[in-house]
Design a protein around this motif. Structure first.
Motif, PDB file in Angstrom:
ATOM      1  N   GLY B 304       0.824  -1.192   0.000  1.00 37.68           N
ATOM      2  CA  GLY B 304       0.000   0.000   0.000  1.00 37.68           C
ATOM      3  C   GLY B 304       0.861   1.245   0.000  1.00 37.68           C
ATOM      4  N   ASP B 305       0.248   2.334   0.402  1.00 41.68           N
ATOM      5  CA  ASP B 305       0.984   3.580   0.550  1.00 41.68           C
ATOM      6  C   ASP B 305       1.873   3.507   1.796  1.00 41.68           C
ATOM      7  N   PRO B 306       2.838   4.424   1.908  1.00 41.28           N
ATOM      8  CA  PRO B 306       3.634   4.470   3.138  1.00 41.28           C
ATOM      9  C   PRO B 306       2.732   4.615   4.363  1.00 41.28           C
ATOM     10  N   TYR B 307       3.022   3.854   5.366  1.00 42.61           N
ATOM     11  CA  TYR B 307       2.295   3.848   6.652  1.00 42.61           C
ATOM     12  C   TYR B 307       0.876   3.289   6.529  1.00 42.61           C
ATOM     13  N   GLU B 308       0.526   2.767   5.411  1.00 43.76           N
ATOM     14  CA  GLU B 308      -0.772   2.109   5.283  1.00 43.76           C
ATOM     15  C   GLU B 308      -0.579   0.654   5.703  1.00 43.76           C
ATOM     16  N   LEU B 309      -0.820   0.399   6.953  1.00 45.32           N
ATOM     17  CA  LEU B 309      -0.544  -0.916   7.539  1.00 45.32           C
ATOM     18  C   LEU B 309      -1.754  -1.378   8.335  1.00 45.32           C
ATOM     19  N   PRO B 310      -2.794  -1.819   7.624  1.00 45.76           N
ATOM     20  CA  PRO B 310      -4.030  -2.200   8.302  1.00 45.76           C
ATOM     21  C   PRO B 310      -3.831  -3.460   9.143  1.00 45.76           C
ATOM     22  N   ASN B 311      -4.746  -3.675  10.053  1.00 50.24           N
ATOM     23  CA  ASN B 311      -4.661  -4.851  10.913  1.00 50.24           C
ATOM     24  C   ASN B 311      -5.468  -6.026  10.385  1.00 50.24           C
ATOM     25  N   GLU B 312      -6.810  -5.882  10.402  1.00 48.97           N
ATOM     26  CA  GLU B 312      -7.608  -7.033   9.982  1.00 48.97           C
ATOM     27  C   GLU B 312      -7.486  -7.261   8.492  1.00 48.97           C
ATOM     28  N   ARG B 313      -7.127  -6.260   7.758  1.00 47.70           N
ATOM     29  CA  ARG B 313      -6.947  -6.442   6.316  1.00 47.70           C
ATOM     30  C   ARG B 313      -5.473  -6.464   5.932  1.00 47.70           C
ATOM     31  N   ALA B 314      -4.609  -6.634   6.935  1.00 50.72           N
ATOM     32  CA  ALA B 314      -3.217  -6.896   6.584  1.00 50.72           C
ATOM     33  C   ALA B 314      -3.200  -8.088   5.643  1.00 50.72           C
ATOM     34  N   TYR B 315      -2.450  -8.006   4.574  1.00 52.33           N
ATOM     35  CA  TYR B 315      -2.391  -9.174   3.708  1.00 52.33           C
ATOM     36  C   TYR B 315      -1.275 -10.091   4.194  1.00 52.33           C
ATOM     37  N   CYS B 316      -0.049  -9.550   4.212  1.00 48.10           N
ATOM     38  CA  CYS B 316       1.049 -10.291   4.831  1.00 48.10           C
ATOM     39  C   CYS B 316       1.066 -11.743   4.371  1.00 48.10           C
ATOM     40  N   GLU B 317       1.085 -11.927   3.061  1.00 50.72           N
ATOM     41  CA  GLU B 317       1.089 -13.280   2.520  1.00 50.72           C
ATOM     42  C   GLU B 317       2.280 -14.053   3.068  1.00 50.72           C
ATOM     43  N   THR B 318       2.054 -15.303   3.415  1.00 51.09           N
ATOM     44  CA  THR B 318       3.142 -16.135   3.929  1.00 51.09           C
ATOM     45  C   THR B 318       4.304 -16.177   2.937  1.00 51.09           C
ATOM     46  N   CYS B 319       3.999 -16.247   1.653  1.00 48.71           N
ATOM     47  CA  CYS B 319       5.063 -16.253   0.636  1.00 48.71           C
ATOM     48  C   CYS B 319       5.885 -14.964   0.664  1.00 48.71           C
ATOM     49  N   ALA B 320       5.243 -13.856   1.010  1.00 49.18           N
ATOM     50  CA  ALA B 320       5.994 -12.599   1.084  1.00 49.18           C
ATOM     51  C   ALA B 320       6.971 -12.630   2.255  1.00 49.18           C
ATOM     52  N   ALA B 321       6.587 -13.298   3.337  1.00 55.68           N
ATOM     53  CA  ALA B 321       7.517 -13.437   4.465  1.00 55.68           C
ATOM     54  C   ALA B 321       8.713 -14.293   4.058  1.00 55.68           C
ATOM     55  N   VAL B 322       8.440 -15.373   3.330  1.00 57.81           N
ATOM     56  CA  VAL B 322       9.537 -16.220   2.833  1.00 57.81           C
ATOM     57  C   VAL B 322      10.444 -15.392   1.933  1.00 57.81           C
ATOM     58  N   ALA B 323       9.836 -14.654   1.020  1.00 60.99           N
ATOM     59  CA  ALA B 323      10.615 -13.860   0.070  1.00 60.99           C
ATOM     60  C   ALA B 323      11.416 -12.781   0.782  1.00 60.99           C
ATOM     61  N   SER B 324      10.832 -12.208   1.836  1.00 61.63           N
ATOM     62  CA  SER B 324      11.529 -11.178   2.604  1.00 61.63           C
ATOM     63  C   SER B 324      12.782 -11.747   3.249  1.00 61.63           C
ATOM     64  N   VAL B 371      -8.394 -10.301  14.085  1.00 57.09           N
ATOM     65  CA  VAL B 371      -9.646 -10.918  13.628  1.00 57.09           C
ATOM     66  C   VAL B 371     -10.707 -10.450  14.603  1.00 57.09           C
ATOM     67  N   ARG B 372     -11.747  -9.822  14.075  1.00 61.28           N
ATOM     68  CA  ARG B 372     -12.760  -9.226  14.940  1.00 61.28           C
ATOM     69  C   ARG B 372     -13.720 -10.270  15.512  1.00 61.28           C
ATOM     70  N   ASP B 373     -14.356  -9.856  16.597  1.00 60.80           N
ATOM     71  CA  ASP B 373     -15.477 -10.626  17.109  1.00 60.80           C
ATOM     72  C   ASP B 373     -16.522 -10.722  15.996  1.00 60.80           C
ATOM     73  N   GLY B 374     -17.085 -11.887  15.846  1.00 62.29           N
ATOM     74  CA  GLY B 374     -18.120 -12.048  14.830  1.00 62.29           C
ATOM     75  C   GLY B 374     -17.591 -11.953  13.415  1.00 62.29           C
ATOM     76  N   HIS B 375     -16.306 -12.201  13.240  1.00 62.18           N
ATOM     77  CA  HIS B 375     -15.721 -12.147  11.898  1.00 62.18           C
ATOM     78  C   HIS B 375     -16.449 -13.104  10.949  1.00 62.18           C
ATOM     79  N   THR B 376     -16.809 -12.586   9.803  1.00 59.90           N
ATOM     80  CA  THR B 376     -17.385 -13.413   8.752  1.00 59.90           C
ATOM     81  C   THR B 376     -16.258 -13.875   7.852  1.00 59.90           C
ATOM     82  N   ASP B 377     -15.981 -15.136   7.901  1.00 60.35           N
ATOM     83  CA  ASP B 377     -14.861 -15.636   7.107  1.00 60.35           C
ATOM     84  C   ASP B 377     -15.374 -16.158   5.783  1.00 60.35           C
ATOM     85  N   THR B 378     -14.726 -15.715   4.724  1.00 60.69           N
ATOM     86  CA  THR B 378     -15.171 -16.113   3.393  1.00 60.69           C
ATOM     87  C   THR B 378     -14.588 -17.452   2.983  1.00 60.69           C
TER      88      THR B 378
END
Lengths: 634, 634
Positions: B304-324, B371-378
């Motif tokens: 995202g943009d600089p400092y755009e670091l959401p929590n519940e919508r953090a993507y943080c793909e596992t593959c990106a951690a490996v690549a990092s 993950v919020r209370d009452g999270h609707t998981d797709t």
């Protein structure tokens, strides 16, 4: 005359009043719509290929299907609906040029229709006439719904039947194909994008043919049974009657709820009414942005979890704002309750109106509440920059049709008299009462009402909505004066009952002191922030008004008073709100932006800075740059 | 032996040390990888159809292509790479069963290769052998890259050439097809998903064939010139050498940067090195989640943009951690700087390890921080619930290959001796120095090092990384003792230089007091919140530990001390951190969640509540429920 005309047996608290909108805030916006947005429609639909698809389907032209989606026909229908509502109340040049465009395009549509009533150029041109094989994504009934709405508008506006006949043929075709498994009809199914349901109710209202009402009811109750694969996205996870919260694609959810409300209104179905009331409350309490914007996720364009209301990634599709107004208005008619018009007001002045530029020529599909400094814009439909037209051009004609039919959403008549839901300069008529309204709202809080006509032999109640945001107001009615401490306000309605005579005056003055607003603490995205509001308007900062730096470092000083200044020169004339603040001086943090919380108090403040806030609806009309609605307080 | 083996002319500050990982934290995780995750690979690849695609391509079986993406072959290659690294250091049952699986699958791959070296079952089976017509989305070179990496691993681990020969044939084929416009080769282009570039550098390192290095350099420099349409998503908006920030699809960006770093290392290319250093700093300072997770958006899986670091919508793909980790390790080798290993540590213990369940059988593709209370998981790949396998199964074998090769990323040798980057129980060897390490890190801060071997005739420097998070430490080296006030720490490295003798001991004790961490105030998503950390571990709350309510209303009391408790019974043995807090008592707000900021102070506090925080990596291993890393303080 407008999109909703209740049927003879409707169980509604209100009927739509007749309103003529004069000069003033909405008069100006509607003038731009009439003189700029709507007249440009045919050219844009021509260059995007929508009109030629119809010609090719009719055999009147050669060419390949143009457009990226199976629902491009609906752009034409929404434009036709907008144009029809515009014709009903006077279009530029006595309406002649517009009427000619309308009749030309109506003929294109009629010519493209197949003999049995079916009409969808995507399937006719690209899929070899295949039908209803991809209900989840095909949008055939969705397009039919917009065709029906356009036809009803065209008939109501012009009295002409050509498009209505097309719609009736298509509706009859659909009714011959779709039905319950035991009906003997070929298909038990629903469209992946609700829309035809509310349209069919209106076609019933227009024609009196009850089959359309029944078909709408059948469709509404077949969502949530796995016919579309069970996904929340297309409203198929759970039947509406059992749902406890809004979910899935926002526009789909809202159109479906509009239809459910129409059905509850026409049939008295208590289960649908209860579901609609329950879901409206859940939506507004936990899933609505301050601007009235709906839809939290770019991905799937859907509602998020409760209190998941991001700023820069707010989706808040312009179409969802339109749909929200359409649904809430049906709720207002059904129940007579003021809160539905509270949300309509908030949505109209903020989340909806931001979708179109001040010149009526550029659009926002998504309506974020924040654009960061250095924002990387991906362009396309989901851009935070205004765009001339979209690849998926659903929003622009949706805005056009709502602005053209806006008068319909402003007031109602109940058994006792006239309810004024929204304050615009103009003339309101219902139940034998006509009231002239003069106001410079939302810039000024004074609303002057003069009775022009009223029955001499009995009392009528003039109900004035006291907006939910309004803390202080005064009202003078004849020789009586009230304020918020003693006025007869009943659940949002100031009820003034008397035997009115022409010339009677009521002056309502809504307090427009600018306010700082905080969110429920569960709205994580705006913790530690406030927003500036004034009257129905949400305000924002734009970078262009704050030279010398960006907005990411801005801090609002909540201890200093807000001041207002009306600026006729700015953005077509807006009242700005000026607040005190500063930019943080954040020391260079090196490569890691996280630090011990001990001693991590507010960073040093920079020079005091006057923060100039403009109404949110007017953002993105000058140079590109950052923007924010919610402002940190430390 | 590991994924990176520097070439003879490499301009690197470090060479990877030889490390044997013993028991302890990572020993346990690697054992699960070896005994559970990796052995299940062939069965999963069989049932998902990946292996049968190879058989069909070889003409050895009938059947349709199975799989939703053109890159399903790469799942096989990544699994082969993981298995090869595992074989290199001892697999269960003396490696026999795993070796048999590997050789069987290597043969499947070899048989599926076309005579001219090309290999991609999607295009061979589905596209009638069409090649390189859809470079933006086809992933042909991406798959080739994973094949090459698997082949290098297989050759290094087993000495067998069968897969390496396949890779060389494919690489030669690619080299015969792709090249600059003036090279006379048929195609001037790049793959929409970088990956082949870093693989080609490694193939050069393995074979000595400089053509592969040159081809990698050509590819890296052809991104950003519009060959793919100019999109940031596939790294085509701007040439890497001119880029000022990371952008686009996170894994694509990181693999490309790994290749650029490899090239800078092998060729001394100062421009690529400068770009890599610049982009690493920009990424970590403004686009990295506390967990080391990368990628802000579900939509496009991108930064995202600089400092755009959401929590519940953090993507943080596992593959990106490996690549990092892969990229940062190449930066650590190139520069010798400690900060790259700081990020590796943070990523390994948090954003990466959360991607696999404690039993090694279930996975997370995205790694939210809330993950919020009452999270609707797709459901599906982007679920916040662990899944047995994915439709897009890129992450599981990526985790497997990193865990199997983990020893490679822990230490390096420089001209002066041994640099220990990560502390694990085991044995480290470089530059003639062998050190045995015993530690219960990260649960305990004591790290005992015993010299087992060292040159008797000269001094060597033992460099110990003092983690960036560490405020207090003590070290004893022979009869000298230091702490953070007087230790010879140089930019993250504690340098101990002497003539070492076998039996010499160094005891480093890192202070593991639990900490409260705050973010840069521009990280809007976590304003007014702190996170709990201890050592390298980020902590989180899970609903299951907090009965009687959800987590959305939790408030942390920052004035009360944090306490720690090691719980051998919990989640395979974790140290918990207990904090004081309460749940807010939020009065029913009706239908609108926004209120005047005046008097909108903290809502009334409920009963005091002990908040039990567990390490983030261990979340989602018990019952489903809400979770949060960042905790409001009011």
């Amino acid at each position: 005359m407008g999109p909703v005309r209740l049927g003879p047996g409707a169980k509604a608290a209100l009927v739509p009043a007749t309103v003529q909108v004069g000069a003033g805030f909405w008069g100006t916006r509607r003038k731009v719509n009439a003189h700029s947005s709507i007249p440009q429609g045919p050219g844009l639909l021509e260059s995007a290929g929508n009109l030629n698809n119809l010609r090719v389907a009719a055999g009147a032209a050669e060419g390949a299907f143009q457009g990226a989606y199976p629902f491009v026909d609906s752009d034409v229908y929404k434009w036709l609906e907008a144009a029809a509502w515009q014709l009903a109340q006077g279009a530029p040049g006595d309406g002649g040029p517009l009427a000619a465009d309308v009749e030309r395009i109506v003929s294109l549509v009629a010519d493209a229709q197949q003999p049995d009533g079916y009409l969808n150029t995507w399937f006719q041109l690209l899929k070899g006439g295949e039908r209803y094989k991809d209900l989840r994504w095909g949008h055939e009934l969705y397009c039919a719904g917009h065709l029906i709405q356009a036809a009803v508008a065209h008939h109501r506006a012009t009295g002409r039947r050509q498009l209505l006949d097309v719609a009736v043929r298509f509706a009859d075709h659909i009714d011959s194909v779709f039905g319950p498994a035991d009906s003997g009809k070929p298909l038990d199914g629903v469209d992946g994008h609700p829309e035809v349901e509310t349209a069919l109710v209106e076609l019933y209202r227009e024609t009196g043919e009850r089959r359309y009402l029944n078909l709408a009811g059948y469709f509404v109750d077949r969502f949530g049974h796995g016919l579309l694969g069970g996904e929340a996205y297309c409203q198929d996870r759970v039947p509406l009657r059992e749902a406890t919260d809004v979910e899935g694609h926002a526009v789909r959810q809202l159109y479906l709820l509009a239809a459910a409300t129409d059905l509850a209104t026409e049939t008295g179905d208590a289960g649908l009414r209860a579901a609609a009331e329950r879901l409206w409350s859940a939506m507004t309490a936990t899933k609505t942005h301050l601007t009235g914007g709906l839809g939290a996720h770019h991905d799937e364009e859907d509602f998020g979890d409760p209190y998941e209301l991001p700023n820069e990634r707010a989706y808040c599709e312009t179409c969802a704002a339109v749909a929200s107004v359409q649904w809430s208005w049906r709720m207002a008619l059904l129940t007579g309750e003021a809160r539905y018009s509270d949300l309509i007001e908030r949505t109209l002045y903020n989340g909806f109106l931001a979708g179109v530029s001040l010149d009526g020529e550029r659009w926002l599909y998504v309506n974020p509440l924040q654009v960061r400094d250095g924002h990387t814009d991906t362009g396309g439909d989901q851009s935070a920059r205004r765009t001339r037209w979209f690849r998926c051009a659903c929003c622009p004609p949706n805005v056009m049709r709502l602005l053209a039919s806006l008068a319909h959403y402003l007031a109602g008549g109940d058994a006792g008299g006239l309810q004024i839901c929204q304050y615009v300069t103009g003339r309101y008529t219902a139940e034998g009462v006509t009231v002239r309204c003069e106001t410079d709202y939302p810039w000024q809080g004074v609303i002057g009402l003069t009775v022009e006509e009223a029955p001499a032999d009995r009392t009528r109640t003039l109900s004035l909505r006291i907006p939910q945001w309004c803390g202080e107001f005064r009202v003078r009615c004849a020789d009586t004066a009230y304020d918020q401490t003693d006025a007869p306000v009943d659940d949002g309605w100031l009820r003034l009952e008397r035997t009115w005579a022409p010339g009677d005056q009521v002056v309502l003055e809504l307090g427009l002191e600018p306010r700082l607003t905080a969110a429920d603490p569960r709205v994580d995205a705006v913790r530690g922030c406030v927003a500036i509001e004034r009257g129905p308007l949400v305000y924002c900062l734009e970078q262009v008004d704050h030279p010398g730096g960006g907005l990411d470092d801005i801090v609002l000083d909540t201890t200093r008073a807000l001041t207002v200044e009306h600026r006729p020169d700015l953005l077509g004339g807006v009242t700005t709100v000026v607040a005190a603040g500063h930019r943080r001086r954040i020391p260079d943090a090196g490569w890691w932006p996280y630090r011990s919380a001990e001693g991590a108090g507010a960073p040093p403040a920079g020079e005091p800075l006057a923060l100039t806030a403009i109404p949110y609806y007017a953002w993105a009309n000058r140079q590109d740059g950052s923007m924010r609605v919610w402002l940190p307080t430390s």
